[in-house]
Design a protein around this motif. Structure first.
Motif, PDB file in Angstrom:
ATOM      1  N   ARG A 139     -22.998  82.411  -3.696  1.00 23.91           N
ATOM      2  CA  ARG A 139     -23.059  81.122  -3.022  1.00 23.91           C
ATOM      3  C   ARG A 139     -22.434  80.069  -3.926  1.00 23.91           C
ATOM      4  NH1 ARG A 139     -25.512  77.892   1.453  1.00 23.91           N
ATOM      5  NH2 ARG A 139     -23.365  77.197   1.648  1.00 23.91           N
ATOM      6  N   THR A 140     -21.462  79.333  -3.421  1.00 22.56           N
ATOM      7  CA  THR A 140     -20.846  78.276  -4.228  1.00 22.56           C
ATOM      8  C   THR A 140     -21.753  77.046  -4.257  1.00 22.56           C
ATOM      9  OG1 THR A 140     -19.634  77.693  -2.236  1.00 22.56           O
ATOM     10  CG2 THR A 140     -18.419  78.894  -3.932  1.00 22.56           C
ATOM     11  N   ALA A 141     -21.534  76.201  -5.271  1.00 28.79           N
ATOM     12  CA  ALA A 141     -22.310  74.965  -5.408  1.00 28.79           C
ATOM     13  C   ALA A 141     -21.507  73.796  -4.834  1.00 28.79           C
ATOM     14  CB  ALA A 141     -22.609  74.724  -6.875  1.00 28.79           C
ATOM     15  N   ALA A 200      -7.888  91.440   4.117  1.00 28.15           N
ATOM     16  CA  ALA A 200      -8.868  90.646   4.875  1.00 28.15           C
ATOM     17  C   ALA A 200     -10.294  91.147   4.660  1.00 28.15           C
ATOM     18  CB  ALA A 200      -8.523  90.617   6.369  1.00 28.15           C
ATOM     19  N   PHE A 201     -10.541  91.739   3.494  1.00 28.64           N
ATOM     20  CA  PHE A 201     -11.876  92.240   3.131  1.00 28.64           C
ATOM     21  C   PHE A 201     -12.425  93.206   4.181  1.00 28.64           C
ATOM     22  CE2 PHE A 201     -11.759  87.877   1.169  1.00 28.64           C
ATOM     23  CZ  PHE A 201     -11.704  88.288  -0.150  1.00 28.64           C
ATOM     24  N   GLY A 202     -11.522  93.873   4.897  1.00 30.48           N
ATOM     25  CA  GLY A 202     -11.961  94.855   5.898  1.00 30.48           C
ATOM     26  C   GLY A 202     -12.383  94.252   7.226  1.00 30.48           C
ATOM     27  N   ARG A 217     -23.290  78.177   6.310  1.00 34.56           N
ATOM     28  CA  ARG A 217     -22.011  78.923   6.353  1.00 34.56           C
ATOM     29  C   ARG A 217     -21.478  79.144   4.944  1.00 34.56           C
ATOM     30  NH1 ARG A 217     -17.480  78.673   4.595  1.00 34.56           N
ATOM     31  NH2 ARG A 217     -18.136  76.694   3.695  1.00 34.56           N
ATOM     32  N   ARG A 218     -20.971  80.285   4.716  1.00 32.56           N
ATOM     33  CA  ARG A 218     -20.346  80.563   3.430  1.00 32.56           C
ATOM     34  C   ARG A 218     -19.235  81.583   3.658  1.00 32.56           C
ATOM     35  NH1 ARG A 218     -25.192  83.474   0.306  1.00 32.56           N
ATOM     36  NH2 ARG A 218     -26.376  81.914   1.429  1.00 32.56           N
ATOM     37  N   SER A 219     -18.336  81.698   2.710  1.00 28.04           N
ATOM     38  CA  SER A 219     -17.253  82.676   2.848  1.00 28.04           C
ATOM     39  C   SER A 219     -17.806  84.088   2.728  1.00 28.04           C
ATOM     40  CB  SER A 219     -16.189  82.441   1.776  1.00 28.04           C
ATOM     41  OG  SER A 219     -15.567  81.197   1.997  1.00 28.04           O
ATOM     42  N   VAL A 263      -0.349  78.929   8.097  1.00 29.41           N
ATOM     43  CA  VAL A 263      -1.105  78.182   7.077  1.00 29.41           C
ATOM     44  C   VAL A 263      -2.154  79.087   6.420  1.00 29.41           C
ATOM     45  CG1 VAL A 263      -2.480  76.128   6.576  1.00 29.41           C
ATOM     46  CG2 VAL A 263      -0.823  76.092   8.438  1.00 29.41           C
ATOM     47  N   VAL A 264      -3.073  79.573   7.210  1.00 30.91           N
ATOM     48  CA  VAL A 264      -4.077  80.515   6.693  1.00 30.91           C
ATOM     49  C   VAL A 264      -4.372  81.564   7.753  1.00 30.91           C
ATOM     50  CG1 VAL A 264      -5.373  78.977   5.102  1.00 30.91           C
ATOM     51  CG2 VAL A 264      -6.007  79.074   7.514  1.00 30.91           C
ATOM     52  N   GLY A 265      -4.962  82.651   7.304  1.00 25.81           N
ATOM     53  CA  GLY A 265      -5.569  83.620   8.212  1.00 25.81           C
ATOM     54  C   GLY A 265      -7.066  83.518   8.019  1.00 25.81           C
ATOM     55  N   ALA A 298     -15.163  78.011 -11.984  1.00 28.82           N
ATOM     56  CA  ALA A 298     -16.590  78.324 -11.818  1.00 28.82           C
ATOM     57  C   ALA A 298     -16.791  79.181 -10.571  1.00 28.82           C
ATOM     58  CB  ALA A 298     -17.403  77.029 -11.710  1.00 28.82           C
ATOM     59  N   CYS A 299     -16.004  78.906  -9.529  1.00 28.01           N
ATOM     60  CA  CYS A 299     -16.095  79.675  -8.285  1.00 28.01           C
ATOM     61  C   CYS A 299     -15.698  81.132  -8.549  1.00 28.01           C
ATOM     62  CB  CYS A 299     -15.187  79.019  -7.238  1.00 28.01           C
ATOM     63  SG  CYS A 299     -15.072  79.927  -5.705  1.00 28.01           S
ATOM     64  N   ALA A 300     -14.567  81.308  -9.224  1.00 27.30           N
ATOM     65  CA  ALA A 300     -14.099  82.669  -9.523  1.00 27.30           C
ATOM     66  C   ALA A 300     -15.103  83.390 -10.427  1.00 27.30           C
ATOM     67  CB  ALA A 300     -12.728  82.616 -10.184  1.00 27.30           C
ATOM     68  N   CYS A 322     -13.842  84.296   6.424  1.00 28.17           N
ATOM     69  CA  CYS A 322     -13.305  83.804   5.150  1.00 28.17           C
ATOM     70  C   CYS A 322     -11.932  83.210   5.451  1.00 28.17           C
ATOM     71  CB  CYS A 322     -13.196  84.909   4.101  1.00 28.17           C
ATOM     72  SG  CYS A 322     -12.761  84.256   2.463  1.00 28.17           S
ATOM     73  N   LEU A 323     -11.778  81.925   5.167  1.00 29.46           N
ATOM     74  CA  LEU A 323     -10.460  81.299   5.306  1.00 29.46           C
ATOM     75  C   LEU A 323      -9.622  81.840   4.169  1.00 29.46           C
ATOM     76  CD1 LEU A 323     -11.640  77.584   5.678  1.00 29.46           C
ATOM     77  CD2 LEU A 323     -11.697  79.423   7.373  1.00 29.46           C
ATOM     78  N   GLU A 324      -8.431  82.320   4.467  1.00 23.52           N
ATOM     79  CA  GLU A 324      -7.652  82.973   3.405  1.00 23.52           C
ATOM     80  C   GLU A 324      -6.197  82.523   3.363  1.00 23.52           C
ATOM     81  OE1 GLU A 324      -7.724  87.052   2.386  1.00 23.52           O
ATOM     82  OE2 GLU A 324      -9.496  87.409   3.586  1.00 23.52           O
ATOM     83  N   ALA A 325      -5.863  81.789   2.309  1.00 20.33           N
ATOM     84  CA  ALA A 325      -4.449  81.536   2.030  1.00 20.33           C
ATOM     85  C   ALA A 325      -3.761  82.848   1.664  1.00 20.33           C
ATOM     86  CB  ALA A 325      -4.317  80.525   0.892  1.00 20.33           C
ATOM     87  N   GLN A 326      -4.538  83.770   1.109  1.00 19.73           N
ATOM     88  CA  GLN A 326      -3.989  85.073   0.704  1.00 19.73           C
ATOM     89  C   GLN A 326      -3.346  85.804   1.889  1.00 19.73           C
ATOM     90  OE1 GLN A 326      -4.055  86.106  -2.423  1.00 19.73           O
ATOM     91  NE2 GLN A 326      -3.595  88.270  -2.335  1.00 19.73           N
ATOM     92  N   LEU A 327      -3.865  85.561   3.083  1.00 19.27           N
ATOM     93  CA  LEU A 327      -3.314  86.228   4.273  1.00 19.27           C
ATOM     94  C   LEU A 327      -2.030  85.546   4.758  1.00 19.27           C
ATOM     95  CD1 LEU A 327      -6.633  86.946   6.227  1.00 19.27           C
ATOM     96  CD2 LEU A 327      -5.231  88.578   4.935  1.00 19.27           C
TER      97      LEU A 327
HETATM   98  C1  LIG Z   1      -7.257  76.464   2.601  1.00 19.70           C
HETATM   99  C2  LIG Z   1      -8.215  77.497   2.057  1.00 19.70           C
HETATM  100  C3  LIG Z   1      -7.723  78.696   1.591  1.00 19.70           C
HETATM  101  C4  LIG Z   1      -8.609  79.673   1.080  1.00 19.70           C
HETATM  102  N1  LIG Z   1      -8.101  80.878   0.667  1.00 19.70           N
HETATM  103  C5  LIG Z   1      -8.934  81.823   0.211  1.00 19.70           C
HETATM  104  C6  LIG Z   1      -8.420  83.103  -0.168  1.00 19.70           C
HETATM  105  O1  LIG Z   1      -7.235  83.378  -0.094  1.00 19.70           O
HETATM  106  N2  LIG Z   1      -9.312  84.036  -0.609  1.00 19.70           N
HETATM  107  C7  LIG Z   1     -10.660  83.790  -0.681  1.00 19.70           C
HETATM  108  O2  LIG Z   1     -11.418  84.683  -1.085  1.00 19.70           O
HETATM  109  N3  LIG Z   1     -11.182  82.586  -0.313  1.00 19.70           N
HETATM  110  C8  LIG Z   1     -10.352  81.607   0.127  1.00 19.70           C
HETATM  111  N4  LIG Z   1     -10.844  80.399   0.528  1.00 19.70           N
HETATM  112  C9  LIG Z   1     -12.312  80.196   0.530  1.00 19.70           C
HETATM  113  C10 LIG Z   1     -12.780  79.262  -0.589  1.00 19.70           C
HETATM  114  O3  LIG Z   1     -12.718  79.931  -1.828  1.00 19.70           O
HETATM  115  C11 LIG Z   1     -14.215  78.830  -0.265  1.00 19.70           C
HETATM  116  O4  LIG Z   1     -14.235  78.121   0.943  1.00 19.70           O
HETATM  117  C12 LIG Z   1     -14.813  77.962  -1.374  1.00 19.70           C
HETATM  118  O5  LIG Z   1     -14.923  78.669  -2.563  1.00 19.70           O
HETATM  119  C13 LIG Z   1     -16.200  77.441  -0.968  1.00 19.70           C
HETATM  120  O6  LIG Z   1     -17.069  78.521  -0.737  1.00 19.70           O
HETATM  121  P1  LIG Z   1     -17.789  78.744   0.667  1.00 19.70           P
HETATM  122  O7  LIG Z   1     -16.718  78.874   1.727  1.00 19.70           O
HETATM  123  O8  LIG Z   1     -18.551  80.028   0.491  1.00 19.70           O
HETATM  124  O9  LIG Z   1     -18.683  77.584   0.929  1.00 19.70           O
HETATM  125  C14 LIG Z   1      -9.992  79.416   1.038  1.00 19.70           C
HETATM  126  C15 LIG Z   1     -10.487  78.193   1.519  1.00 19.70           C
HETATM  127  C16 LIG Z   1      -9.622  77.255   2.033  1.00 19.70           C
HETATM  128  C17 LIG Z   1     -10.172  75.951   2.568  1.00 19.70           C
END
Ligand SMILES: Cc1cc2nc3c(=O)[nH]c(=O)nc-3n(C[C@H](O)[C@H](O)[C@H](O)COP(=O)(O)O)c2cc1C
Length: 222
Positions: free
Chosen positions: A207-209, A121-123, A10-12, A189-191, A92-94, A164-169
């Motif tokens: 892919r994150t590490a 929401a990236f579409g 799984r990945r975002s 909390v999140v969308g 590093a993620c960004a 994608c879990l998004e605090a941005q939403l």
């Molecule tokens: C609480 C929470 C909020 C997050 N908000 C965002 C967000 O607003 N935008 C985004 O692109 N990713 C968001 N993420 C995704 C994280 O960046 C991502 O889970 C992390 O970098 C690890 O990568 P992976 O999910 O691909 O394994 C969020 C993750 C969590 C747990």
């Protein structure tokens, strides 16, 4: 799909095809996820699943507000600073994501466009909002909400969808409440963006590490 494989795979997902997601598939994902653990089995989570025109209208208004640089008003305060090690991983993620997307550090406009796209929401055709009621105590409630949120992401992956879990939403919860007809007692909390991953999108190749166990595990007597 095997659970252990899914945990690692799984990945975002940050780009979706316009293909709709049928309601019965979302129902299956949520039915799998409701077996998540929670404090004393209190199951404090509330989910609102939005699709269709509601997602379009909500994300359009959030993006408009974000583009106007309106200050965010999240229900759950977002971290502003991190200890060095966490900040380094964040950076590093960004850097990795922007690198995969071919966006250079000085390309401020393209970076902002990415943030706007995040606000849309990236579409994704579906957003699952994770909520809690304001009569719950926040710290451990967040733990329980995190558990079901991860389960949703894993179950969606197992059913061939991306999330994608998004605090941005959750930057403008007043808009979320208005578009989803929620009372003020419901806190956002999140969308979770949910849809079919776009296989061609560079962002989806990123892919994150993860740190090795030695970095964060201490063994005592075992
Ligand atoms: C609480 C929470 C909020 C997050 N908000 C965002 C967000 O607003 N935008 C985004 O692109 N990713 C968001 N993420 C995704 C994280 O960046 C991502 O889970 C992390 O970098 C690890 O990568 P992976 O999910 O691909 O394994 C969020 C993750 C969590 C747990």
């Amino acid at each position: 799909m095997e659970l252990l494989t899914g945990l690692k795979e799984r990945r975002s997902i940050r780009a979706y095809t316009p293909e709709p997601v049928p309601r019965d598939l979302v129902e299956k994902i949520l039915d799998n996820s409701r077996w998540s653990p929670s404090w004393g089995n209190t199951q404090p989570w509330e989910l609102v699943v939005a699709g269709g025109e509601t997602v379009k209208r909500l994300t359009a208004e959030m993006a408009e507000r974000f583009a106007q640089k309106a200050p965010p008003t999240p229900d759950v305060p977002m971290p502003q600073t991190f200890p060095d090690a966490c900040r380094d991983r964040y950076m590093a993620c960004a850097a990795g994501l922007f690198g995969a997307m071919g966006i250079a550090r000085e390309e401020k406009g393209r970076r902002f466009e990415h943030m706007l796209n995040m606000t849309r929401a990236f579409g994704a055709p579906v957003i699952i909002y994770v909520l809690f009621s304001d009569d719950l105590q926040v710290p451990y409630t967040m733990f329980d909400l995190g558990a079901i949120t991860h389960a949703i992401a894993l179950a969606a992956h197992a059913h061939g969808l991306g999330t994608c879990l998004e605090a941005q939403l959750a930057l403008y919860p007043d808009l979320v409440r208005r578009h989803l007809n929620l009372p003020d007692t419901r806190k956002v909390v999140v969308g979770i963006a949910l849809g079919h991953p776009d296989p061609e999108a560079p962002a989806n190749r990123f892919r994150t590490a993860r740190e090795p166990l030695e970095q964060f595990v201490t063994w005592v007597d075992l």
